[in-house]
Design a protein around this motif. Structure first.
Motif: not given
Lengths: 318, 318
Positions: B112-113, B233
């Motif tokens: 996701q990041g 992100h």
């Protein structure tokens, strides 16, 4: 200094005691090269033998080297021993090194004895891992466990009535990096009390607490005894004489233990011993801020003088 | 290695992509002399400039010296910069370095990041004193306070839902003697999360807890920010492509953050970025025990191959 003043006063006043009197200046505790606070008294009482002649200071010079430098003969070290029973009484005037007398404004402390000290070294073994990628619930964090242990030591020491103390002086962590979960933590535990059984009881409780922490934190803690000095109790007759001497001077007294180690604790092995305490400003000791007023020094010296005369009348020379 | 295999497979199969493809090998994180994990990617993304040429290693040699040793011209360092917008997409295949995929037996992680990291250094000031003569209720024990602080950091990090982490990697105590009450304790705090606001919120709570400890323990704690990296992100389109690629291969996926720093976090400054994670045995990383099975390596490489083809069809070269 108090002892020399007493000798001077006795001589000036032409007072003759039944017993021969000696004043002794023991080894300077703060300044000696060998880290042995009771070097002189230990040798005199026979608890230190010729093995200490080989102890080396930071410069690599041994105690034998230093004795030679001062024109002494190291092989005569044990000639300084005082035989058991040779002394009828040993009295020592000292600052309290704690805040009790200063804060309660009591000028004279009658020492009940010198606390025993036990010291352990403890190692907590967890698992060092990446502090980013290891989830919080998968860690075996040796420092988190040691932190609980540090607080457990204090809890146990505080839980009992009395003047016992305990200390954890440091925690050393490995690998010791900002982004690594601590895998190993090492810390010492020190406990002091006049009652050796209380020290052992506290240590039992501490070990139980450590075992609980180990279970909760998924780590293993092992402790081993580093050193150990037995409590030395002051002689009851000598304490009574100090109390009477103070009373005759109109000075209030408190009975209290010495929580610091003392030369008197060595001499307790070979002779009846007692100590007179005078106040330490703010309880500070082993510091440039250590201070005792001249009035307190004078009070202590007067009590020492009168205690000696009282005991000289009571005791038979052995 | 996965990227090179993908290039080889494309060439072997005669597959032509619409976009030019490049494989990059960034600076070895564990082995580089300068303690900068993202040295190559930092220079490429422009977050590191010519100032780092003077950074010296343990032998006193600078990065410029080392570049010259390898026949490079240090003055051309910034020629390695990649302009913002020059890349349509950046994909990176990596081991998770944590235990989530391995333990849940999910072969592919969709990142996701990359978490933001904030680090502080904290100093607790108490009062060093004689550990024998200072009563338990008169102490200003910096280590007891720091121990509460260490546990407070963990409490606060654990109190919120999510995958955030926090670490206290060591405590340094002064004077650090077995028989002296700790007067000073110094420790670092590290917090990581994908949500920068959550990190700040946790730090607020930690500071409140430290203030409560200060009051209870009669000490003073001051912390200052050491360093700070913003979360990066991953691009939503790129994540979708990875998920679809895995699905087409019958491989299950999990969305998860990277709790370790990554080169991709530098590249996120200049291009859409995403990462594919494969399982790490027992979550162990930066260790000789680091291990990923050939099956997992192969799965990740297949997913990278198919993600590239999917994206090549979707993206326009900017």
């Amino acid at each position: 200094m108090g002892a020399i003043e007493v000798m001077r006063a006795l001589n000036d006043g032409g007072v003759k005691t039944r017993h021969p009197l000696e004043a002794v200046i023991w080894t300077n505790e703060e300044g000696n090269h060998f880290g042995i606070g009771t070097l002189g008294s230990g040798v005199a009482a026979g608890s230190l033998g010729t093995e200490i002649l080989q102890t080396k200071d930071e410069q690599g010079l041994s105690l034998a080297d230093w004795l030679r430098r001062y024109g002494q003969n190291p092989s005569q070290l044990t000639d300084a021993r005082i035989p058991h029973g040779a002394l009828a009484a040993y009295l020592e005037l000292h600052i309290e090194q704690g805040p009790n007398l200063y804060e309660t404004k009591v000028p004279i402390g009658v020492v009940q004895g010198i606390v025993g000290i036990k010291r352990w070294n403890c190692v907590v073994t967890g698992f060092a891992n990446h502090a980013g990628t290891t989830p919080m619930n998968r860690r075996k964090d040796a420092l988190a466990a040691a932190s609980k242990d540090v607080l457990a030591v204090r809890d146990v020491v505080r839980a009992e009535e009395g003047s016992q103390v305990g200390n954890v002086g440091y925690v050393k962590v490995a690998p010791g990096a900002i982004n690594v979960i601590p895998g190993r933590a090492e810390f010492p535990v020190e406990l002091r009390d006049l009652d050796a059984a209380k020290v052992d009881r506290m240590w039992e409780h501490i070990q139980q607490r450590f075992a609980e922490v180990d279970k909760a934190e998924n780590v293993e803690t092992r402790c081993n005894l580093l050193d150990h000095s037995e409590p030395a109790h002051a002689d009851a007759n000598l304490q009574t004489a100090i109390r009477e001497a103070a009373k005759s001077l109109g000075l209030a007294t408190t009975d209290l233990p010495s929580l610091a180690g003392q030369d008197a604790q060595e001499i307790a092995r070979i002779a009846p011993m007692a100590m007179i305490f005078v106040p330490s400003k703010d309880g500070i000791s082993h510091s440039p801020k250590e201070f005792t007023s001249w009035q307190d020094v004078s009070n202590g010296t007067e009590v020492l003088y009168r205690s000696i005369l009282l005991l000289d009348g009571q005791l038979d020379r052995k």
